[in-house]
Design a protein around this motif. Structure first.
Motif, PDB file in Angstrom:
ATOM      1  N   ALA A  56       0.927  -1.040  -0.502  1.00 40.32           N
ATOM      2  CA  ALA A  56       0.233   0.073   0.066  1.00 40.32           C
ATOM      3  C   ALA A  56       0.512   1.381   0.246  1.00 40.32           C
ATOM      4  CB  ALA A  56      -0.648   0.399   1.439  1.00 40.32           C
ATOM      5  N   ARG A  57       1.912   1.180   0.531  1.00 39.49           N
ATOM      6  CA  ARG A  57       2.748   2.111   1.544  1.00 39.49           C
ATOM      7  C   ARG A  57       3.564   2.091  -0.164  1.00 39.49           C
ATOM      8  NH1 ARG A  57       6.140   5.686   4.263  1.00 39.49           N
ATOM      9  NH2 ARG A  57       6.911   7.093   3.331  1.00 39.49           N
ATOM     10  N   ASP A  58       3.752   1.107  -1.565  1.00 45.58           N
ATOM     11  CA  ASP A  58       4.158   1.186  -2.637  1.00 45.58           C
ATOM     12  C   ASP A  58       3.340   2.136  -3.579  1.00 45.58           C
ATOM     13  OD1 ASP A  58       6.721   0.115  -1.941  1.00 45.58           O
ATOM     14  OD2 ASP A  58       5.878  -1.379  -2.614  1.00 45.58           O
ATOM     15  N   TYR A  59       1.924   2.419  -3.078  1.00 50.98           N
ATOM     16  CA  TYR A  59       1.067   2.341  -4.541  1.00 50.98           C
ATOM     17  C   TYR A  59       0.591   3.883  -4.154  1.00 50.98           C
ATOM     18  CZ  TYR A  59      -1.101  -2.178  -6.370  1.00 50.98           C
ATOM     19  OH  TYR A  59      -0.579  -3.003  -6.950  1.00 50.98           O
ATOM     20  N   HIS A  60       0.969   4.111  -2.597  1.00 52.17           N
ATOM     21  CA  HIS A  60       1.067   5.700  -1.988  1.00 52.17           C
ATOM     22  C   HIS A  60       2.126   6.852  -2.579  1.00 52.17           C
ATOM     23  CE1 HIS A  60       0.276   9.422   0.238  1.00 52.17           C
ATOM     24  NE2 HIS A  60       1.556   8.969   0.527  1.00 52.17           N
ATOM     25  N   ASP A  61       3.128   5.976  -2.510  1.00 53.59           N
ATOM     26  CA  ASP A  61       4.236   6.859  -4.006  1.00 53.59           C
ATOM     27  C   ASP A  61       4.230   6.776  -5.056  1.00 53.59           C
ATOM     28  OD1 ASP A  61       5.757   6.364  -1.347  1.00 53.59           O
ATOM     29  OD2 ASP A  61       7.012   4.843  -1.952  1.00 53.59           O
ATOM     30  N   VAL A  62       3.836   5.541  -5.507  1.00 55.43           N
ATOM     31  CA  VAL A  62       2.972   6.725  -6.932  1.00 55.43           C
ATOM     32  C   VAL A  62       2.570   7.798  -7.444  1.00 55.43           C
ATOM     33  CG1 VAL A  62       2.168   5.187  -9.166  1.00 55.43           C
ATOM     34  CG2 VAL A  62       3.821   3.970  -7.913  1.00 55.43           C
ATOM     35  N   VAL A  63       1.523   7.406  -6.423  1.00 56.54           N
ATOM     36  CA  VAL A  63      -0.275   8.526  -6.871  1.00 56.54           C
ATOM     37  C   VAL A  63       0.814   9.571  -6.481  1.00 56.54           C
ATOM     38  CG1 VAL A  63      -2.144   9.252  -5.507  1.00 56.54           C
ATOM     39  CG2 VAL A  63      -1.325   6.609  -6.300  1.00 56.54           C
ATOM     40  N   GLN A  64       1.745  10.312  -5.810  1.00 57.10           N
ATOM     41  CA  GLN A  64       2.353  10.997  -5.049  1.00 57.10           C
ATOM     42  C   GLN A  64       3.735  11.733  -5.850  1.00 57.10           C
ATOM     43  OE1 GLN A  64       0.868  12.744  -2.953  1.00 57.10           O
ATOM     44  NE2 GLN A  64      -0.574  11.338  -2.759  1.00 57.10           N
ATOM     45  N   ASP A  65       3.880  10.389  -6.604  1.00 61.42           N
ATOM     46  CA  ASP A  65       5.384  11.077  -7.922  1.00 61.42           C
ATOM     47  C   ASP A  65       5.074  12.099  -8.677  1.00 61.42           C
ATOM     48  OD1 ASP A  65       7.252  10.390 -10.000  1.00 61.42           O
ATOM     49  OD2 ASP A  65       7.855   9.048  -9.021  1.00 61.42           O
ATOM     50  N   GLU A  66       4.955  12.759  -9.052  1.00 62.93           N
ATOM     51  CA  GLU A  66       5.210  13.904  -9.696  1.00 62.93           C
ATOM     52  C   GLU A  66       5.113  13.647 -11.202  1.00 62.93           C
ATOM     53  OE1 GLU A  66       6.375  17.939  -8.486  1.00 62.93           O
ATOM     54  OE2 GLU A  66       4.765  17.980  -6.866  1.00 62.93           O
ATOM     55  N   ARG A  67       6.357  12.673 -11.982  1.00 61.50           N
ATOM     56  CA  ARG A  67       6.684  12.514 -12.542  1.00 61.50           C
ATOM     57  C   ARG A  67       5.850  12.324 -13.217  1.00 61.50           C
ATOM     58  NH1 ARG A  67      12.885  11.343 -11.489  1.00 61.50           N
ATOM     59  NH2 ARG A  67      11.793  10.362 -10.248  1.00 61.50           N
ATOM     60  N   VAL A  68       5.528  10.551 -12.305  1.00 59.03           N
ATOM     61  CA  VAL A  68       4.320  10.009 -13.683  1.00 59.03           C
ATOM     62  C   VAL A  68       3.462  10.529 -13.513  1.00 59.03           C
ATOM     63  CG1 VAL A  68       3.420   7.806 -12.542  1.00 59.03           C
ATOM     64  CG2 VAL A  68       5.819   8.137 -12.380  1.00 59.03           C
ATOM     65  N   GLN A  69       2.768  11.315 -12.411  1.00 53.87           N
ATOM     66  CA  GLN A  69       1.315  11.654 -12.659  1.00 53.87           C
ATOM     67  C   GLN A  69       1.446  12.539 -13.750  1.00 53.87           C
ATOM     68  OE1 GLN A  69      -1.097  10.087 -11.213  1.00 53.87           O
ATOM     69  NE2 GLN A  69       0.511   9.145  -9.917  1.00 53.87           N
ATOM     70  N   GLU A  70       2.594  13.580 -14.160  1.00 52.23           N
ATOM     71  CA  GLU A  70       2.415  14.556 -14.941  1.00 52.23           C
ATOM     72  C   GLU A  70       1.810  13.741 -16.353  1.00 52.23           C
ATOM     73  OE1 GLU A  70       5.439  17.581 -16.870  1.00 52.23           O
ATOM     74  OE2 GLU A  70       5.757  17.521 -15.012  1.00 52.23           O
ATOM     75  N   ALA A  71       3.388  12.444 -16.735  1.00 52.01           N
ATOM     76  CA  ALA A  71       3.289  11.925 -18.077  1.00 52.01           C
ATOM     77  C   ALA A  71       1.953  11.482 -18.487  1.00 52.01           C
ATOM     78  CB  ALA A  71       4.645  10.977 -17.963  1.00 52.01           C
ATOM     79  N   LEU A  72       1.199  10.134 -17.379  1.00 52.39           N
ATOM     80  CA  LEU A  72       0.021   9.847 -16.815  1.00 52.39           C
ATOM     81  C   LEU A  72      -0.835  10.773 -17.422  1.00 52.39           C
ATOM     82  CD1 LEU A  72      -0.498   7.248 -14.056  1.00 52.39           C
ATOM     83  CD2 LEU A  72       0.088   7.044 -16.620  1.00 52.39           C
ATOM     84  N   MET A  73      -1.157  12.151 -17.050  1.00 55.66           N
ATOM     85  CA  MET A  73      -2.170  13.342 -17.412  1.00 55.66           C
ATOM     86  C   MET A  73      -1.563  13.922 -19.137  1.00 55.66           C
ATOM     87  SD  MET A  73      -4.158  13.286 -14.623  1.00 55.66           S
ATOM     88  CE  MET A  73      -4.039  13.034 -13.114  1.00 55.66           C
ATOM     89  N   HIS A  74      -0.360  13.491 -18.889  1.00 53.21           N
ATOM     90  CA  HIS A  74      -0.045  14.392 -20.397  1.00 53.21           C
ATOM     91  C   HIS A  74      -0.322  13.486 -21.842  1.00 53.21           C
ATOM     92  CE1 HIS A  74       2.393  16.157 -23.706  1.00 53.21           C
ATOM     93  NE2 HIS A  74       3.416  15.275 -23.686  1.00 53.21           N
TER      94      HIS A  74
END
Length: 501
Positions: A56-74
């Motif tokens: 669960a902590r790993d999932y939280h880290d991914v959700v909070q990772d700005e680079r990953v979320q920015e790539a997905l949103m882009h």
């Protein structure tokens, strides 16, 4: 673009392209810009265990990772997404957030993305604004996806038939070439041009001489657009390069900028690239995505056979580059009595005169060697200043087509750029209205009549955009900034002329 939450590398092996993880920010940005082709693993890859998402902590880290979320949103904003195997639906900690964002963004506009699900399973995200696509069972998913491809693009057999692609990927990583595509794109965007920049300068419909070989030397004072000229040639050549046909090999294009900087920052610090980076980058560009030339394979084996971390020397890279250029220019015969005409090879080197003097020598020696070997079907464009202070030795190495960027050759482009900016840019809207049009015409004359360089004009326009109100006094204050004024450069002929020793 391919993304997966799986940890395995089945897609990489089948497609012959590398994985893209969360840990390498440069690689992730390149993937997002489509300058690097790979499989993005937002949940990690088995070869990178520290970034695998399990708890669960790993999932939280991914959700909070700005680079990953920015790539997905882009990707969600600029591409059409097909969700395959999104079985976790909204409960998936990572895809769920992306799905919710898609739902909120397109709730009123209607569905723009797609989801594929087997009829036996049903749609697990029925309330999302997605176009629904179905196949019969899970086993039919692969066949359904394959049906999207044109017959010529379909690939039969098992993934083990593509091991050569894996070798190519490994050698690409070993070479570590520079990705200069963003610098190339930024320079392509600057001129706001209608006619390609290099055609406007030369007044020639076709740049390269395709009979035999051609060597072009682009010179001129700083600021008049030599790099933009090279960028224009690269863009045009890339569009016109011919693919492989039954009786002819493919064309090849490679380019290198010896110095790069932030194009949109006025006083950005340039980054200088050495000869080793040049060789690695050009060799990688000349090799097709799924081919390893024998000279490169031999060097790779020689370097890594006994010590996997050993990298090639500049001398070794130089020899391999020359061998590859020579091989590309020879007639090939895959089948006896069926010769194949070689394609054309194009190489663009921009601005090695910008490098410190101790870094210029290997570039100059390479150009000298290329001219001495008289390669066939090879074309070279070199941009470098030639002034009384910087006498360029390439002038003495064979015959060149010389082109000069100065106020005489670039002045028309500058005036057109200024005119379009003032009449089309919202910052100058007041000037383009009829009541103030004389002021607009006066400003166009002031910016273009003095013989200043393209970049001087560009940055004066940016400074004018910062003014709250445009009047003659304010404009003159910007234009008369003595720190930025440069003398008019010495004129050179506009058209090509032959020069020799």
């Amino acid at each position: 673009m391919l993304l997966t939450t799986n940890y395995d590398d089945l897609l990489e092996k089948h497609c012959g392209i590398p994985s893209v993880g969360r840990s390498d920010e440069h690689e992730l940005v390149s993937f997002q810009r489509k300058s690097f082709d790979g499989i993005f693993h937002p949940h990690g890859h088995w070869r990178d265990p520290e970034n695998i998402v399990l708890s669960a902590r790993d999932y939280h880290d991914v959700v909070q990772d700005e680079r990953v979320q920015e790539a997905l949103m882009h990707i969600g904003s600029t591409k059409t997404i097909l969700f395959v195997g999104a079985g976790g639906g909204l409960d998936d900690p990572n895809w769920g957030q992306l799905l919710r964002w898609v739902g909120e963004k397109y709730e009123k506009r209607g569905p723009v993305h797609y989801v594929l699900f087997p009829k036996t399973v049903g749609n697990e995200i029925p309330h999302m604004p997605l176009n629904h696509l179905t196949c019969e069972t899970r086993d039919d998913i692969a066949l359904w996806l394959k049906g999207l491809l044109e017959p010529s693009a379909r690939r039969e057999g098992t993934i083990h038939e593509n091991l050569e692609n894996v070798e190519r990927v490994n050698i690409h990583r070993w070479l570590s070439p520079l990705d200069q595509s963003q610098f190339l794109n930024d320079n392509s965007d600057i001129p706001d041009k209608i006619t390609p920049f290099h055609q406007s300068v030369t007044n020639l419909p076709s740049f390269w001489e395709t009979e035999g070989s051609s060597y072009v030397w682009l010179t001129g004072n700083g600021g008049f657009g030599k790099t933009i000229f090279c960028t224009s040639v690269i863009d045009s050549t890339r569009q016109n390069c011919r693919l492989e046909t039954a009786g002819r090999s493919r064309d090849s294009l490679a380019y290198f900028f010896c110095a790069t900087h932030d194009v949109f920052e006025k006083d950005s610090t340039p980054v200088y690239h050495d000869f080793g980076a040049f060789c690695r980058t050009v060799i990688d560009q000349l090799c097709p995505p799924k081919t390893v030339y024998p000279a490169l394979r031999d060097l790779y084996i020689a370097c890594t056979e006994y010590h996997p971390a050993r990298h090639p020397t500049n001398s070794e890279l130089r020899d391999v580059l020359l061998r590859i250029i020579g091989d590309l220019g020879r007639e090939k015969s895959r089948v006896p009595d069926e010769p194949v005409q070689p394609g054309e090879t194009y190489l663009v080197i921009d601005g090695f005169d910008k490098l410190p003097r101790n870094r210029q020598s290997p570039f100059l020696e390479l150009v000298k060697e290329i001219r001495a070997r008289k390669f066939e079907h090879f074309h070279l464009l070199v941009s470098s200043r030639d002034t009384p202070r910087i006498r360029n030795p390439i002038r003495h190495w064979g015959e060149w087509n010389e082109i000069t960027c100065n106020h005489k050759t670039v002045g028309g482009i500058i005036r057109g750029y200024v005119t379009r900016s003032i009449y089309n840019d919202p910052h100058f809207y007041d000037l383009s209205r009829s009541a103030r049009e004389p002021l607009a015409l006066w400003l166009i004359d002031e910016l273009t009549k003095s013989g200043h360089s393209f970049w001087w004009v560009y940055w004066k326009l940016q400074d004018l955009k910062d003014l709250d109100f445009l009047d003659r006094k304010s404009i003159k204050r910007i234009l008369n900034d003595e720190d930025d004024v440069s003398e008019e450069p010495k004129e050179r002929p506009a058209r090509r002329r032959r020069i020799s020793k």
